[in-house]
Design a protein around this motif. Structure first.
Motif, PDB file in Angstrom:
ATOM      1  N   UNK A  97       8.791 -11.425 -48.542  1.00  0.00           N
ATOM      2  CA  UNK A  97       7.588 -12.033 -47.818  1.00  0.00           C
ATOM      3  C   UNK A  97       7.764 -13.424 -49.201  1.00  0.00           C
ATOM      4  N   UNK A  98       6.998 -14.306 -48.173  1.00  0.00           N
ATOM      5  CA  UNK A  98       7.345 -15.331 -48.726  1.00  0.00           C
ATOM      6  C   UNK A  98       6.195 -16.289 -48.195  1.00  0.00           C
ATOM      7  N   UNK A  99       5.039 -16.352 -49.694  1.00  0.00           N
ATOM      8  CA  UNK A  99       3.544 -16.858 -48.989  1.00  0.00           C
ATOM      9  C   UNK A  99       4.109 -18.527 -48.790  1.00  0.00           C
ATOM     10  N   UNK A 132      11.382  -8.331 -52.397  1.00  0.00           N
ATOM     11  CA  UNK A 132      10.725  -9.473 -53.300  1.00  0.00           C
ATOM     12  C   UNK A 132       9.306  -9.796 -52.572  1.00  0.00           C
ATOM     13  N   UNK A 133       8.254 -10.202 -53.095  1.00  0.00           N
ATOM     14  CA  UNK A 133       7.261 -10.669 -52.754  1.00  0.00           C
ATOM     15  C   UNK A 133       6.654 -11.582 -52.864  1.00  0.00           C
ATOM     16  N   UNK A 134       6.137 -13.181 -52.997  1.00  0.00           N
ATOM     17  CA  UNK A 134       6.218 -13.970 -53.940  1.00  0.00           C
ATOM     18  C   UNK A 134       4.857 -15.156 -53.149  1.00  0.00           C
ATOM     19  N   UNK A 135       4.063 -15.120 -53.879  1.00  0.00           N
ATOM     20  CA  UNK A 135       3.244 -16.214 -53.579  1.00  0.00           C
ATOM     21  C   UNK A 135       1.379 -16.139 -52.368  1.00  0.00           C
ATOM     22  N   UNK A 136       1.687 -16.607 -52.306  1.00  0.00           N
ATOM     23  CA  UNK A 136       0.251 -15.758 -51.358  1.00  0.00           C
ATOM     24  C   UNK A 136      -1.412 -15.324 -52.277  1.00  0.00           C
ATOM     25  N   UNK A 144      18.433  -9.007 -38.249  1.00  0.00           N
ATOM     26  CA  UNK A 144      17.627  -9.305 -38.481  1.00  0.00           C
ATOM     27  C   UNK A 144      16.049  -9.841 -38.333  1.00  0.00           C
ATOM     28  N   UNK A 145      14.937  -9.774 -39.545  1.00  0.00           N
ATOM     29  CA  UNK A 145      14.034  -9.826 -38.117  1.00  0.00           C
ATOM     30  C   UNK A 145      13.063 -10.783 -39.833  1.00  0.00           C
ATOM     31  N   UNK A 146      12.707 -11.803 -38.717  1.00  0.00           N
ATOM     32  CA  UNK A 146      12.045 -13.199 -39.381  1.00  0.00           C
ATOM     33  C   UNK A 146      10.154 -12.993 -38.602  1.00  0.00           C
ATOM     34  N   UNK A 147       8.919 -13.076 -40.016  1.00  0.00           N
ATOM     35  CA  UNK A 147       8.251 -13.213 -39.565  1.00  0.00           C
ATOM     36  C   UNK A 147       7.776 -15.040 -40.675  1.00  0.00           C
ATOM     37  N   UNK A 148       7.532 -15.623 -39.048  1.00  0.00           N
ATOM     38  CA  UNK A 148       7.045 -17.455 -40.123  1.00  0.00           C
ATOM     39  C   UNK A 148       5.877 -18.007 -39.341  1.00  0.00           C
ATOM     40  N   UNK A 149       5.089 -17.573 -40.191  1.00  0.00           N
ATOM     41  CA  UNK A 149       3.654 -17.362 -40.288  1.00  0.00           C
ATOM     42  C   UNK A 149       3.165 -16.969 -39.146  1.00  0.00           C
ATOM     43  N   UNK A 201       6.282 -18.460 -45.485  1.00  0.00           N
ATOM     44  CA  UNK A 201       5.468 -19.590 -44.440  1.00  0.00           C
ATOM     45  C   UNK A 201       3.885 -19.030 -44.370  1.00  0.00           C
ATOM     46  N   UNK A 202       3.332 -19.896 -43.703  1.00  0.00           N
ATOM     47  CA  UNK A 202       1.468 -19.658 -44.053  1.00  0.00           C
ATOM     48  C   UNK A 202       0.747 -18.653 -43.056  1.00  0.00           C
ATOM     49  N   UNK A 203       1.430 -17.245 -42.914  1.00  0.00           N
ATOM     50  CA  UNK A 203       0.667 -16.661 -42.088  1.00  0.00           C
ATOM     51  C   UNK A 203       0.198 -15.996 -42.794  1.00  0.00           C
ATOM     52  N   UNK A 204      -0.948 -15.099 -42.472  1.00  0.00           N
ATOM     53  CA  UNK A 204      -2.396 -14.758 -42.816  1.00  0.00           C
ATOM     54  C   UNK A 204      -2.663 -13.656 -41.635  1.00  0.00           C
ATOM     55  N   UNK A 205      -2.846 -12.728 -42.976  1.00  0.00           N
ATOM     56  CA  UNK A 205      -2.916 -11.144 -42.090  1.00  0.00           C
ATOM     57  C   UNK A 205      -4.233 -10.458 -42.492  1.00  0.00           C
ATOM     58  N   UNK A 206      -5.237 -11.144 -41.775  1.00  0.00           N
ATOM     59  CA  UNK A 206      -6.970 -10.193 -42.149  1.00  0.00           C
ATOM     60  C   UNK A 206      -7.119  -9.397 -40.952  1.00  0.00           C
TER      61      UNK A 206
END
Length: 825
Positions: free
Chosen positions: A285-287, A338-342, A180-185, A234-239
């Motif tokens: 990925x859940x925003x 799945x990709x949700x929210x954000x 498993x890999x988790x990217x949290x914020x 969580x509230x991750x930001x990718x810019x």
């Protein structure tokens, strides 16, 4: 930071006193003293449970052994800046390796910061490279790996990595199980993954360029993957992250070899890549609603290498997911994405240019791509909620194709029992297209779901989204949404609710200004249902089918397929210049056997087809190929102010059979038609039913309808309310007008006929052609029975023949039967 082991203590070599003496941490716990260093071959198991809180990270020790377990290693609050290495992970390199197994390998980075690091090694990771692998004699070996990687918070900016992961690269080598890999914020800003350029092609050398996966984060499974999960929460930001494939090497003059191919790009921000088979794996990925998202990320496929005078140029490479790419490179079974929210805006994907202006790389998903390269079985993809704005998927040259300005789900091989779900969400101003206006077709200005080979038992569901101002350029299809099948059997497409406004096909000849459902070769037992949406001011440009909706069966005969358009509101949609269906088109280009089409209810107002013989100002059902045992029903609904201009047919509704119709039914029942029009040389101001060739055992009916104030206004127009036109021989067929009211309809153009209803039996004219210079006899119309019963005609008028009804029989009509019962004129 490099960790050393002595006497059970873990020593970081960059947290020393001023004299350079290594200082152990009291808060670092190591169970056992046999924590193994590189090169050992001991059989024992090493187990660690460590937590490190320190700045100034350099690099970790590579841990190896016959059997390695590293559990819950946590690094907190670390800082790494401006490191560079020819290897991997300039800021941090951590590997858990074993010659037979690598089990329970755990690593967590918590609130760490990595700035301006650069790496060029095989694992990638400009700042951080984390590897879990089974290695024997320096190369990957058979065996299993298990591990858990967590990236929690932190900031990663301006890092650069070759190949995989501009900021972070996670690699599972060998057979991965329960990983498993988790990217949290966290914040990921301006990171770049680049593919190495190809070398010049000389003497048969390989000039192909390197790929680029994950401008910010890459997760790569090199072997088989079973029950593995990758999640972003969580509230991750990718810019402003970028994945750019390398350019192919040029072909040397007179070498006889083609230029090198460009390297693909996947995931301008995040790439999850399954290189081999995957089973029971999940990517999610859940925003946090509006607090997170992907913006201004890019995936750019590498350009093909230039050719020479006697050799071909290299191919441009594909681009997958301007922000997020999930790629199944091998067979996928029971895998879920799945990709949700954000909030996701201004992401882009560009397929690379071919070295000689052709062979452009295909492009998938301006924001997100889910791609199945090999066969897929019982997999699900869900895109739910979220805001998608101004994302683009553009092919840069002529022969490439692009899918999904915001989101693409693509099945490149056989697909069985898979489902794709697009639920809710706001999609605005997204674009798919080809930079060359003469380029290949492009699909889905906002969303594309496509299968390229054969689909069996698959379901596509699109529910309750808002789609505003998206477009498919240059021969594009589906201004907002495209569902594309090559060949399909037992597949279902459900589009329910939602709002579609101002979507368009501004270039070339495309279908579906808002929505396209397209069967390219053959469809068997497929069901399409579109219900209760709102479609306003959508448009197609030229010779299009469906200003708002197009359901299109292309080559091959459709068999036992059903299409239902139910309810909904359709206002001011346009299919101009020879179009069919200003709002809705259902077209069987290759013919139909045993198919049913139902348009049930709905509000249709001010829709139009403009100029050059368009059909169906609101709705067109077209059988271009032969129709056998198929039925078309338009039931209920309110149709007002719709138009077909320039010799068009059916100001509101057109049902047409271009070739033979056998055993078919076409009925208009229970509808209200008010103020619809056709212009010069038009047929049926409200309704047109047309049979262009032979008709056998076919019944046509208009019943329980109301027609008022419709107008065939141009010169030589026919049918102020309705037109039924048999252009060739009809056998054992019937036309019934029953319990219908016609009031204040007009055919008032010069030499126009039939203020209410026009019926033509047999040809009305014949134009010789070079292939048939001698006109044959006019086709006969024997075997048609016409019944008019319980109808009311009030205040209808025509400039020429038939103030109410004109029945024109120019052929041999010896068996023509006419029944008038309960008629009120």
């Amino acid at each position: 930071m490099r960790f050393w082991l002595a006497g059970g203590q873990l020593y970081p070599d960059e947290c020393s006193d001023q004299a350079g003496v290594l200082l152990p941490w009291s808060n670092v716990l190591v169970a056992g003293s046999n924590f193994l260093q590189t090169g050992t071959t001991a059989e024992t198991t090493a187990t660690a449970a460590a937590e490190v809180d320190c700045g100034g990270l350099g690099r970790f020790l590579v841990l190896t052994g016959r059997r390695v377990q590293v559990q819950n290693l946590v690094v907190r609050n670390a800082l790494s800046t401006s490191n560079a290495t020819g290897g991997s992970g300039a800021g941090l390199l951590w590997q858990c390796q074993g010659n037979q197994t690598a089990e329970a390998c755990g690593m967590q980075l918590s609130n760490c910061s990595f700035y301006n690091n650069t790496a060029q090694g095989s694992l990638g990771g400009g700042a951080v490279a984390l590897g879990v692998a089974v290695v024997a004699d320096g190369s990957e070996a058979a065996g299993t790996t298990t591990g858990r990687i967590v990236l929690e918070g932190g900031e990663f900016a301006d890092n650069r990595g070759a190949g995989r992961g501009g900021a972070v690269s996670v690699v599972f080598a060998g057979a991965a199980q329960d990983c498993s890999v988790m990217v949290a914020g966290g914040a990921y800003l301006r990171n770049v993954a680049w593919g190495m350029p190809g070398a010049a092609v000389v003497g048969g050398a390989d000039g192909n360029a390197g790929d680029a996966l994950g401008g910010a984060v890459s997760v790569f499974f090199s072997g088989t993957a079973t029950r593995c999960n990758v999640t972003g929460v969580g509230a991750g930001v990718f810019t402003s992250n970028t994945a750019a494939g390398g350019a192919g090497g040029p072909a040397a003059e007179l070498s006889g070899s083609a230029g090198g191919n460009g390297g693909l790009a996947a995931g301008g921000a995040v790439s999850v890549y399954f290189n081999s088979t995957a089973a029971d794996c999940a990517v999610a990925f859940a925003g946090a609603l509006e607090a997170s998202g992907f913006s201004n990320n890019r995936a750019v496929g590498g350009d093909g290498g230039a050719g020479c005078e006697q050799c071909q140029a290299g191919n441009g490479a594909a681009a997958f997911g301007g922000a997020v790419s999930v790629h199944f490179g091998g067979a996928a079974d029971r895998c879920h994405t799945s990709l949700s929210d954000g909030t996701h805006s201004n992401n882009s994907a560009f397929g690379g240019r071919g070295g000689g202006c052709f062979f452009c790389g295909y492009t998938y998903g301006g924001m997100a791509s889910v791609f199945f390269q090999r066969s897929s079985t019982n997999c699900t993809t869900t895109i739910s909620r979220g805001t998608f704005t101004a994302n683009t998927a553009i092919c840069l040259e002529t022969l490439g194709m692009a899918y999904g300005g915001a989101v693409s789900v693509y099945f490149s091989s056989l697909v069985t029992g898979c489902s794709s779900r697009i639920q809710e969400g706001m999609y605005s101003a997204n674009t798919v297209g080809n930079r060359n206006p003469l380029g290949s077709g492009c699909y889905g200005g906002a969303v594309s779901v496509a299968s390229a080979v054969s689909a069996t038992g698959c379901t596509t569901s699109i529910w309750n989204g808002t789609y505003i101002g998206s477009s498919a350029l240059s021969n594009g299809h589906g201004g907002a949404v495209s569902v594309l099948f090559s060949a399909a059997s037992d597949c279902t497409t459900e589009i329910s609710g939602g709002s579609y406004r101002n979507n368009s096909l501004p270039g070339g000849e495309g279908n579906g200004g808002a929505v396209l459902v397209f069967f390219n070769t053959q469809a068997v037992n497929c069901r399409t249902s579109i219900t209760d949406g709102t479609f306003v001011s959508n448009s197609a440009l030229s010779a299009a089918y469906g200003g708002a909706i197009s359901v299109y069966f292309n080559f091959g005969m459709a068999a036992n397929c059903s299409t239902v358009i139910s309810g909904g509101t359709f206002i001011s949609n346009i299919a101009p210049s020879g179009g069919n269906g200003g709002a809705v088109s259902v077209c069987f280009w290759g013919g139909a056997v045993g198919c049913t089409t139902l348009v049930d209810g709905g509000l249709y107002s001010d829709n139009s087809v403009a100029s050059n013989s368009g059909n169906g100002g609101a709705v067109a059902v077209s059988y271009i190929g032969a129709a056998i045992n198929s039925s078309t029903t338009v039931r209920g609904g309110s149709y007002s102010g719709n138009t077909a201009t320039g010799g068009g047919s059916g100001g509101a509704v057109s049902v047409s059979f271009t070739t033979m119709a056998t055993g078919c039914t076409a009925s208009i029942t229970g509808g209200s038609f008010t103020g619809n029009t056709v212009s010069e040389a038009g047929f049926g101001a409200a309704v047109s039913l047309r049979f262009s060739e032979r008709v056998v055992d076919t019944s046509t009916a208009i019943s329980a309808c109301t027609f008022s104030n419709n107008s065939a206004s141009g010169a030589r127009s026919y049918g102020g309310a309705a037109s039924v036109f048999y252009a060739a021989q009809a056998t054992n067929s019937s036309l019934a007008l029953d319990s219908t009211r016609f009031t204040h309809n007009t055919a008032d153009g010069a030499r126009s006929s039939a203020g209410a209803v026009f019926v033509n039996l047999g040809c009305s004219q014949y134009t010789p052609s070079p292939f048939s210079p001698v006109p044959p006899l006019c086709p006969t119309s024997d075997g048609v029975s016409i019944a008019l019963s319980n109808c009311t005609f009030l205040s209808n008028s025509a400039d020429s023949l038939g103030g109410a009804v004109t029945i024109l029989a120019l052929g041999n009509s010896s068996d023509f039967a006419r029944s008038l019962a309960g008629l009120r004129l």
